[in-house]
Design a protein around this motif. Structure first.
Motif, PDB file in Angstrom:
ATOM      1  N   ASN A 319       0.658  -0.865  -0.014  1.00  0.00           N
ATOM      2  CA  ASN A 319      -0.033   0.420  -0.154  1.00  0.00           C
ATOM      3  C   ASN A 319       1.109   1.657   0.326  1.00  0.00           C
ATOM      4  OD1 ASN A 319      -2.216  -1.634   0.067  1.00  0.00           O
ATOM      5  ND2 ASN A 319      -1.809  -1.695   2.301  1.00  0.00           N
ATOM      6  N   GLY A 320       2.092   0.799  -0.322  1.00  0.00           N
ATOM      7  CA  GLY A 320       3.032   2.161  -0.696  1.00  0.00           C
ATOM      8  C   GLY A 320       3.874   2.130   0.780  1.00  0.00           C
ATOM      9  N   MET A 321       3.513   1.739   1.146  1.00  0.00           N
ATOM     10  CA  MET A 321       4.553   2.040   2.755  1.00  0.00           C
ATOM     11  C   MET A 321       5.699   1.690   2.808  1.00  0.00           C
ATOM     12  SD  MET A 321       1.361   2.074   5.827  1.00  0.00           S
ATOM     13  CE  MET A 321       0.684   1.809   4.355  1.00  0.00           C
ATOM     14  N   ALA A 332       2.441   3.617  -4.902  1.00  0.00           N
ATOM     15  CA  ALA A 332       0.768   2.329  -4.474  1.00  0.00           C
ATOM     16  C   ALA A 332       0.876   3.733  -3.738  1.00  0.00           C
ATOM     17  CB  ALA A 332       0.968   0.696  -4.453  1.00  0.00           C
ATOM     18  N   ASN A 333      -0.718   3.546  -3.075  1.00  0.00           N
ATOM     19  CA  ASN A 333      -1.493   3.385  -1.896  1.00  0.00           C
ATOM     20  C   ASN A 333      -2.720   2.641  -1.662  1.00  0.00           C
ATOM     21  OD1 ASN A 333      -3.876   4.004  -3.857  1.00  0.00           O
ATOM     22  ND2 ASN A 333      -2.968   6.439  -3.934  1.00  0.00           N
ATOM     23  N   ASN A 334      -3.173   3.462  -0.530  1.00  0.00           N
ATOM     24  CA  ASN A 334      -4.368   3.055   0.910  1.00  0.00           C
ATOM     25  C   ASN A 334      -5.539   1.922  -0.827  1.00  0.00           C
ATOM     26  OD1 ASN A 334      -2.931   2.428   2.534  1.00  0.00           O
ATOM     27  ND2 ASN A 334      -3.826   4.061   3.311  1.00  0.00           N
TER      28      ASN A 334
END
Ligand code: NAG
Ligand code: NAG
Ligand code: NAG
Ligand code: NAG
Ligand code: NAG
Ligand code: NAG
Ligand code: NAG
Ligand code: NAG
Ligand code: NAG
Ligand code: NAG
Length: 387
Positions: A319-321, A332-334
């Protein structure tokens, strides 16, 4: 099965007036040559197995101890069945986006990192040929794509049909379309050079499916006569990489494969023998499998992840983390991972690596906003030459 395919291929060749495959190659002699790197694209034309079979018949057959072909098990994958409509649309949209970026950037070749045909690959059947036409020949036909060589590589979805699937992609398709380059030996591991005005880059392609011990479990859909054989034989590919890199005086040396040694989802540590050789030569790793775009740096090596040309998956890039400082960039993100590609501008002094990330704007909102998606969202430069 494989000898049938080879025999059939040979008679096809003899019957035709064409005397040999003539795969296109990138132009030689440029000061700067741009290539596009991407994988995990080939969804279009996949027809999943029907619900009645997957949900009702399959469990009964299993209870009766009837062996189910891996191909059919894979075509019942519940996640993939759910994604297929979106995946087909996203492959088409992303093909157009890649065409736009490559027109701007003057791409001279595509470097593929595998998973060319979901869900269970293609083989030398009418069905395989129709999928090839739909998901590749016609998908990447327009404009800049019309004369672009693709330097090919296998992923896990390409080996579900075993040797028959491998032979179709490595031995048959180079005759079918000149843009499909899999070398001339008809093997799933091969090497090629890109040659500039005063520089050379050596690429070694391997089939990483052979290295994964998880694919040797008899419950794996990738457990078949091809992966069993080549898993016993990984030293063939390790030696091929070692010898090719040792004999090459190229300025830049690349390992091109499907699976990730460095990942935000699963680090495939079975690939360590390959990565040790890359690290010893100051080489660069190009991979896919995780359905997102990322840049990792570890083991003194750049790992370029470009698996976002089909159905993107946020979880594959966590998720980008970043899970640690080895993760330099994750598109990416959530909500989603972003579709896109990586370009490399190769010259005698540097490799400019650029990440082109699509604005993921849909009717239900902008899931991954990118304000100018024809400029790179992220870039880095490699100046340390390979040895
Ligand atoms: C595109 O790249 C090729 C190969 O390097 C080169 O020959 C050609 O001149 C380039 N075209 C443009 C418009 O830059
Ligand atoms: C299926 O195989 C298992 C284990 O070999 C056995 O216990 C079971 O009785 C078999 N079932 C049928 C329906 O033959
Ligand atoms: C497919 O796309 C639609 C529209 O963007 C979205 O609402 C839906 O959740 C997506 N389905 C899957 C399985 O990703
Ligand atoms: C290679 O050629 C380019 C263009 O002529 C030049 O800028 C560059 O310095 C040359 N590189 C080397 C290592 O000689
Ligand atoms: C699969 O492997 C397990 C454990 O290694 C073994 O017990 C089982 O008999 C195998 N099944 C088949 C169908 O070969
Ligand atoms: C291992 O590779 C060699 C050379 O490519 C080949 O002759 C042999 O059949 C392979 N063995 C297996 C088990 O795949
Ligand atoms: C690679 O080749 C070198 C000789 O060129 C040898 O010393 C080394 O052990 C080989 N490495 C592997 C992993 O095979
Ligand atoms: C992958 O390896 C890196 C570097 O060793 C580590 O930080 C990271 O947690 C690992 N990723 C996963 C998903 O285990
Ligand atoms: C890469 O670095 C990690 C430490 O981050 C180490 O555990 C691993 O053995 C190294 N892998 C290779 C192939 O050298
Ligand atoms: C995802 O959501 C978490 C919790 O709301 C937030 O802390 C994190 O920054 C988000 N990550 C990204 C990449 O947007």
């Amino acid at each position: 099965m494989s000898s049938f395919v080879i025999a059939a291929a040979t008679s096809l060749l003899l019957a035709s007036s064409v005397s040999a495959q003539k795969s296109l190659t990138a132009p030689k002699g440029a000061d700067v040559l741009t290539v596009a790197v991407f994988g995990d694209y080939g969804w279009t034309g996949w027809i999943p197995a029907p619900d009645h079979f997957c949900l009702e018949v399959l469990p009964e057959l299993q209870a009766a101890n009837i062996t189910i072909p891996n191909e059919l098990v894979n075509d019942c994958d519940p996640g993939d069945k759910m994604y297929i409509n979106n995946a087909t649309a996203l492959q088409t949209d992303t093909a157009n986006y890649i065409g736009q970026v490559c027109t701007l950037k003057n791409c001279s070749a595509v470097v593929s990192v595998g998973d060319n045909f979901y869900d269970s690959g293609v083989d030398f059947t009418t069905g395989g040929i129709l999928r090839f036409e739909e998901a590749w020949v016609n998908m990447y036909a327009q404009g800049i794509f019309s004369n672009l060589p693709w330097y090919q590589c296998l992923g896990n979805h390409d080996v579900v049909k075993g040797q028959a699937g491998v032979d179709f992609e490595t031995k048959i398709l180079p005759y079918y379309d000149d843009r499909w380059n899999f070398g001339t030996a008809g093997l799933p591991y091969w090497t090629y050079d890109l040659t500039g005005s005063n520089w050379t880059a050596t690429f070694v392609v391997v089939d990483s499916d052979c290295f994964l011990s998880s694919y040797q479990k008899n419950t794996s859909v990738y457990y078949n006569e091809y992966t069993i054989g080549c898993h016993k034989n990984t030293s063939v590919q390790v030696d091929f990489l070692n010898t090719t890199f040792a004999n090459s005086k190229a300025d830049w040396k690349f390992l091109q494969l499907h699976h990730p040694y460095m990942s935000s989802a699963t680090n495939q540590t079975d690939l360590a023998p390959l990565v040790e050789i890359v690290a010893a030569h100051n080489g660069i790793v190009l991979n896919g499998h995780d359905h997102c775009l990322g840049h990792y740096f570890n083991n003194n090596t750049n790992f370029i992840l470009s698996g976002a040309a089909g159905y993107p998956q946020a979880g594959d890039c966590n998720n980008g983390m970043p899970l640690g400082p080895y993760a330099k960039f994750l598109a990416a993100n959530n909500n989603t991972a972003a579709n896109g590609l990586v370009t490399m501008d190769i010259s005698s002094t540097s490799i400019n690596v650029e990440y082109y990330v699509r604005d993921m704007l849909f009717i239900n909102g902008d899931l991954y906003p990118v304000s100018h998606d024809l400029t790179p969202s992220y870039k880095f430069q490699i100046t340390q030459k390979s040895t």
